[in-house]
Design an enzyme around this catalytic site. Sequence first.
Site, PDB file in Angstrom:
ATOM      1  N   LYS A  82       0.826  -1.212   0.000  1.00  0.00           N
ATOM      2  CA  LYS A  82       0.000   0.000   0.000  1.00  0.00           C
ATOM      3  C   LYS A  82       0.861   1.264   0.000  1.00  0.00           C
ATOM      4  O   LYS A  82       0.605   2.195  -0.766  1.00  0.00           O
ATOM      5  CB  LYS A  82      -0.932  -0.044   1.218  1.00  0.00           C
ATOM      6  N   THR A  84       4.016   1.459  -0.920  1.00  0.00           N
ATOM      7  CA  THR A  84       4.743   1.475  -2.187  1.00  0.00           C
ATOM      8  C   THR A  84       3.852   1.998  -3.313  1.00  0.00           C
ATOM      9  O   THR A  84       4.301   2.777  -4.164  1.00  0.00           O
ATOM     10  CB  THR A  84       5.242   0.056  -2.523  1.00  0.00           C
ATOM     11  N   ARG A 106       2.396   7.638   7.242  1.00  0.00           N
ATOM     12  CA  ARG A 106       2.753   7.558   8.654  1.00  0.00           C
ATOM     13  C   ARG A 106       4.254   7.337   8.847  1.00  0.00           C
ATOM     14  O   ARG A 106       4.925   6.805   7.978  1.00  0.00           O
ATOM     15  CB  ARG A 106       1.996   6.398   9.326  1.00  0.00           C
ATOM     16  N   LYS A 117       8.971  -7.066  10.203  1.00  0.00           N
ATOM     17  CA  LYS A 117       8.336  -6.429   9.055  1.00  0.00           C
ATOM     18  C   LYS A 117       9.304  -5.574   8.243  1.00  0.00           C
ATOM     19  O   LYS A 117       9.199  -5.456   7.039  1.00  0.00           O
ATOM     20  CB  LYS A 117       7.164  -5.565   9.533  1.00  0.00           C
ATOM     21  N   ALA A 337      -3.066   0.843  13.588  1.00  0.00           N
ATOM     22  CA  ALA A 337      -4.304   0.695  12.818  1.00  0.00           C
ATOM     23  C   ALA A 337      -5.225  -0.346  13.438  1.00  0.00           C
ATOM     24  O   ALA A 337      -6.316  -0.568  12.930  1.00  0.00           O
ATOM     25  CB  ALA A 337      -3.984   0.322  11.377  1.00  0.00           C
ATOM     26  N   PHE A 368      -3.779  -0.871   6.981  1.00  0.00           N
ATOM     27  CA  PHE A 368      -4.408  -2.179   6.781  1.00  0.00           C
ATOM     28  C   PHE A 368      -5.481  -2.108   5.687  1.00  0.00           C
ATOM     29  O   PHE A 368      -5.399  -1.294   4.779  1.00  0.00           O
ATOM     30  CB  PHE A 368      -4.967  -2.732   8.093  1.00  0.00           C
ATOM     31  N   PHE A 456       3.078  -8.563  -9.064  1.00  0.00           N
ATOM     32  CA  PHE A 456       4.313  -9.248  -8.698  1.00  0.00           C
ATOM     33  C   PHE A 456       4.782 -10.086  -9.885  1.00  0.00           C
ATOM     34  O   PHE A 456       4.025 -10.351 -10.825  1.00  0.00           O
ATOM     35  CB  PHE A 456       4.109 -10.135  -7.470  1.00  0.00           C
ATOM     36  N   TRP A 485       6.841  -0.769  -8.268  1.00  0.00           N
ATOM     37  CA  TRP A 485       7.959  -1.282  -7.478  1.00  0.00           C
ATOM     38  C   TRP A 485       9.189  -1.466  -8.374  1.00  0.00           C
ATOM     39  O   TRP A 485      10.296  -1.080  -7.997  1.00  0.00           O
ATOM     40  CB  TRP A 485       7.571  -2.611  -6.827  1.00  0.00           C
TER      41      TRP A 485
END
Length: 632
Positions: A82, A84, A106, A117, A337, A368, A456, A485
């Site tokens: 999200k 990215t 954020r 993560k 979140a 999220f 992807f 990406w």
Amino acid sequence: MPHKLTNILTRVPSDIEIAQAATPLPIDQIANEAGILPEELDLYGKTKAKVHLSIRDRLKNSPNGKYIVVTAITPTPLGEGKTTTTVGLSQALGAHLGKKVFTCIRQPSQGPTFGIKGGAAGGGYSQIIPMEEFNLHLTGDIHAITAANNLLAAAIDARMFHESSATDEQMFERLCPPAKDGSRKFSPVMLRRLRKLGISKTDPNELTPPERSRFARLDIDPDTITWRRVLDTNDRMLRGITIGQGPEEKGFTRSTAFDIAVASEIMAILALATDLTDMRDRLGSMVIGSNKAGEPITADDIGASGALTVLMKDTIMPNLMQTIEGTPAFVHAGPFANIAHGNSSIVADQIALKLVGSDGYVLTEAGFGADMGFEKFCNIKCRYSGLKPDGAVLVATIRALKMHGGGPKVVAGKALAHEYTAENLDLLEKGCSNMIRLIADVRSFGIPVVVAVNRFKDDTDNEVALVRKLAIEAGAADAVVSNHWAEGGAGAVELGKAVIAAFEKPSDFHFLYSLDLSIKEKIEKIVKEIYGGAGVEYSPEAEKKVEIYTRQGFDKLPICMAKTQYSLSHDPNLKGAPSGFTVPVRDIRASVGAGFLYPLLGTMATMPGLSTRPGYYDVDLDTATGRIIGLS
């Protein structure tokens, strides 16, 4: 100036290698091109700065730009890109389509950065830079929150300790000691407590003995204290602690715990405050527990709220950074979140909307899936900001949709199962039920939605075509594959064009519920209309909290549901678009300063733990060059 990347490699390097290969523009140049005056900028080195809120007053008569919220389908533990996508779309609009644009996201906690993560600056050729500064201390906002939070925690325990061995008169004498001439005075925060008590006197000597007692004794019930200490590190051993075991504390012990710093209510306040006065009022209104008569005790009552505001005064200014293609970005606030609303700050969005002007675009990200951050963006953030979104971008990945169709469990750090790397249209079509439900959820707020298929390498053309077809049939204004990406803004140009086309028409934004509804009515509206549930059942503790908060006058606050991010329901194992389930509310808590109640639909880990092999193993410093290595 925003600039197209010219050195994109076919085999995409690691995030930190890409970020360090880029040369950031001087941040004062980014500010100047965005329309920020030098006197509205506080530089923190060459690549980041804070922006004064006075810019809103200067631009108050300027029109706002288009306001776009970026959300997602229900994610896997790997995340669906999200941030990215937000950055890639911003680069497409700014560097490739010639639009004025601002990205608002954020600030990440150092817990995930050094845990499993990794960072949250985006990825590949769609990042905020310098990514090391973004993911670490930035301008110190989270440190200020930690200091303020823990000052209040210390003040609570100190107040109970001193009250335990003093009479009301002794407490009054200590709180308002006489000067040499016999005069006394109240500090400003004491006057706030007096107003709350309905006492209009401003001279301590004029208080009657009963008024002195009411003023001086808080009589906090330790069993009701909800305020905990925080630390911006994943430390599972602090999930439960006993304090007060020192020899001078005379056995004044109690059980409590630490949360991670970004779970502090002060972080949520930073994200929702509209100026310093609003922040000061919200900090003072924070409820830390109740007295033994069942009345709420606030930070104003404790006497610490003025000091908290002093610690937080610089944090209210948004942090200015840039994307890898030179488009401006605000990185500001980072509330959870789950237990909070999961959105960056109101002030960042307000300033950005003025800077881009009527022909520009502001992309703001909600945490999220759309059932979480987006719902809270609409019902909490927009309610307090007065801003209305023009549209939403819903990020979807074929990987996550296959999981919702019944694919094997996706586990961070482990290789994906064969189902995710080979074409499987049946599994994908079943999983698209999640996307279809969330498209309907977004549209129920009266705004259009564009689906961004974050592609992807293993996704096939047939799979992409199926997702696009089902998204448009479900009511999306468009569904566009994006390869930001691997290609930066160039890979999101078609997405940018779709966003421009879809959000030109005025939206009909509205809230899901009225604040005049009861606590239970608001909860049930979210469960039935957003999650697709059949109903709600309340534990005895939750029923008790409904009664208490209604009696205390907090029932008119919006609702911030605390639940798993891995399902539309309360149960992370229910994938796709489940229906007919009953949501259990085990407890309800109040973030009165932030301005919401949060029902707990499960067990929320507010202090994450470290795995056997955390991310910090890879993080190091090249002492010869001073360059950080290993961040992801």
